[in-house]
Design a protein around this motif. Structure first.
Motif, PDB file in Angstrom:
ATOM      1  N   LEU A   1    -108.713  21.072  73.292  1.00 43.61           N
ATOM      2  CA  LEU A   1    -107.360  21.212  72.763  1.00 43.61           C
ATOM      3  C   LEU A   1    -106.390  20.682  73.796  1.00 43.61           C
ATOM      4  O   LEU A   1    -106.371  21.143  74.941  1.00 43.61           O
ATOM      5  CB  LEU A   1    -107.028  22.669  72.454  1.00 43.61           C
ATOM      6  CG  LEU A   1    -105.590  22.871  71.947  1.00 43.61           C
ATOM      7  CD1 LEU A   1    -105.466  22.382  70.507  1.00 43.61           C
ATOM      8  CD2 LEU A   1    -105.153  24.326  72.047  1.00 43.61           C
TER       9      LEU A   1
ATOM     10  N   VAL B   1    -102.553  20.607  74.448  1.00 46.22           N
ATOM     11  CA  VAL B   1    -101.227  21.102  74.081  1.00 46.22           C
ATOM     12  C   VAL B   1    -100.221  20.125  74.680  1.00 46.22           C
ATOM     13  O   VAL B   1    -100.000  20.114  75.893  1.00 46.22           O
ATOM     14  CB  VAL B   1    -100.990  22.531  74.603  1.00 46.22           C
ATOM     15  CG1 VAL B   1     -99.599  23.019  74.162  1.00 46.22           C
ATOM     16  CG2 VAL B   1    -102.071  23.472  74.106  1.00 46.22           C
TER      17      VAL B   1
ATOM     18  N   TYR C   1    -102.834  30.513  71.774  1.00 38.38           N
ATOM     19  CA  TYR C   1    -103.945  29.795  71.140  1.00 38.38           C
ATOM     20  C   TYR C   1    -105.188  30.674  71.051  1.00 38.38           C
ATOM     21  O   TYR C   1    -105.880  30.695  70.019  1.00 38.38           O
ATOM     22  CB  TYR C   1    -104.265  28.532  71.945  1.00 38.38           C
ATOM     23  CG  TYR C   1    -105.569  27.892  71.537  1.00 38.38           C
ATOM     24  CD1 TYR C   1    -105.693  27.200  70.337  1.00 38.38           C
ATOM     25  CD2 TYR C   1    -106.700  27.995  72.356  1.00 38.38           C
ATOM     26  CE1 TYR C   1    -106.891  26.621  69.960  1.00 38.38           C
ATOM     27  CE2 TYR C   1    -107.901  27.422  71.988  1.00 38.38           C
ATOM     28  CZ  TYR C   1    -108.002  26.727  70.793  1.00 38.38           C
ATOM     29  OH  TYR C   1    -109.192  26.175  70.419  1.00 38.38           O
TER      30      TYR C   1
ATOM     31  N   LYS D   1    -109.026  33.527  68.306  1.00 37.72           N
ATOM     32  CA  LYS D   1    -110.209  32.657  68.318  1.00 37.72           C
ATOM     33  C   LYS D   1    -111.481  33.401  68.703  1.00 37.72           C
ATOM     34  O   LYS D   1    -112.570  32.837  68.636  1.00 37.72           O
ATOM     35  CB  LYS D   1    -109.987  31.493  69.291  1.00 37.72           C
ATOM     36  CG  LYS D   1    -108.790  30.620  68.973  1.00 37.72           C
ATOM     37  CD  LYS D   1    -108.926  29.923  67.643  1.00 37.72           C
ATOM     38  CE  LYS D   1    -107.831  28.923  67.391  1.00 37.72           C
ATOM     39  NZ  LYS D   1    -106.484  29.511  67.358  1.00 37.72           N
TER      40      LYS D   1
ATOM     41  N   LEU E   1     -97.048  26.774  69.846  1.00 33.18           N
ATOM     42  CA  LEU E   1     -97.680  27.902  70.538  1.00 33.18           C
ATOM     43  C   LEU E   1     -96.737  28.703  71.433  1.00 33.18           C
ATOM     44  O   LEU E   1     -96.988  29.874  71.696  1.00 33.18           O
ATOM     45  CB  LEU E   1     -98.857  27.397  71.395  1.00 33.18           C
ATOM     46  CG  LEU E   1    -100.028  26.773  70.625  1.00 33.18           C
ATOM     47  CD1 LEU E   1    -101.012  26.138  71.595  1.00 33.18           C
ATOM     48  CD2 LEU E   1    -100.730  27.825  69.784  1.00 33.18           C
TER      49      LEU E   1
END
Length: 258
Positions: free
Chosen positions: A85, A87, A107, A111, A211
């Motif tokens: 990922l 960002v 984030y 998860k 985020l």
């Protein structure tokens, strides 16, 4: 097991630094960038654990920053991480540790990560605050300055370095966050086949606004190099003569012997 490893791209510490035009960070023109050294230990430990447990674990690597940080992400993928990922944040240098931690926890919160590995600190800021703040925001157990790690039967045994060279041993259950430092392992060098495999791995890019919801708690107001010191004086010749000259210099230049 679901594993997250957080990395940062930093300037090569051999670079020549100067303040930028705004006077709040360094000028990035002509600087070489690399993965933060402490984060390399975090990536290596995450991949070693994946190898220990077989194919079931998945290692996600996360990095915050402008487009150039993709190079550090690709290295982590070539070292053995599975997906990434990015960002995207061109102004990451203006974020304080609280905001950086909030981006990561924003984030990671839904998860289901069992383990999060980070570097002990970044080489450019050196705050050592992001990892522990992420753990606090997520409600994870946390161990810092990791120099030894093992995992068996759902339990972590972590060895950490304390003041004065003392070693402390901590046992804990997941979920947990661990910050890694020199001495934990020897990061692998990505091989050409693994570099080619990394090209096929997924890198998801999201804007930082998706985020980050937190306002900064601190802001950098000035950034400047230490004041230059005067040059030294080399004395040569007879020892007795040099001693007399030294006494004269100390009397003239300092408050010594006055």
């Amino acid at each position: 097991m679901n594993i997250l490893v957080c990395i940062k791209q930093v300037p090569d510490m051999e670079s020549r630094f100067k303040a930028n035009g705004e006077g709040v960070w360094y000028e990035e023109t002509d600087l070489a960038f690399r993965m933060n050294e402490y984060d390399e230990y975090a990536v290596e430990q995450a991949v070693k654990l994946k190898e220990q447990l077989g194919d079931a674990p998945e290692v996600t690597v996360l990095s915050i920053g402008p487009d150039r940080v993709v190079e550090a992400i690709k290295k982590a993928l070539a070292m053995g991480c599975d997906r990434a990922l990015h960002v995207r944040d061109p102004a990451v240098h203006l974020k304080d540790p609280w905001q950086i931690a909030s981006i990561i926890s924003g984030y990671a919160r839904d998860k289901g990560f069992d383990l999060i590995f980070t570097g002990m600190q970044s080489q450019d800021r050196g705050s050592a605050q992001v990892g522990v703040t992420v753990a606090e925001q997520l409600g994870y157990a946390c161990v810092t300055t990791l120099v030894g790690f093992s995992y068996a039967d759902g339990a972590i045994t972590a060895r950490r370095e304390l003041e004065g060279g003392v070693k402390g041993v901590v046992r804990m259950k997941t979920p947990a966050l661990l910050t890694c430092q020199l001495g934990l392992n020897v990061p692998r060098y990505p091989t050409l086949p693994n570099i080619m495999k990394a090209k096929k791995k997924e890198i998801v890019t999201v804007p930082v606004a998706d985020l980050l919801k937190e306002e900064p708690l601190a802001a950098t107001t000035g950034f400047y190099p230490p004041a230059k010191k005067g040059g030294g004086i080399v004395l040569e010749g007879d020892v007795a003569d040099m001693a007399d000259r030294l006494v004269g210099i100390l009397k003239d230049k300092t408050a010594v012997l006055r």
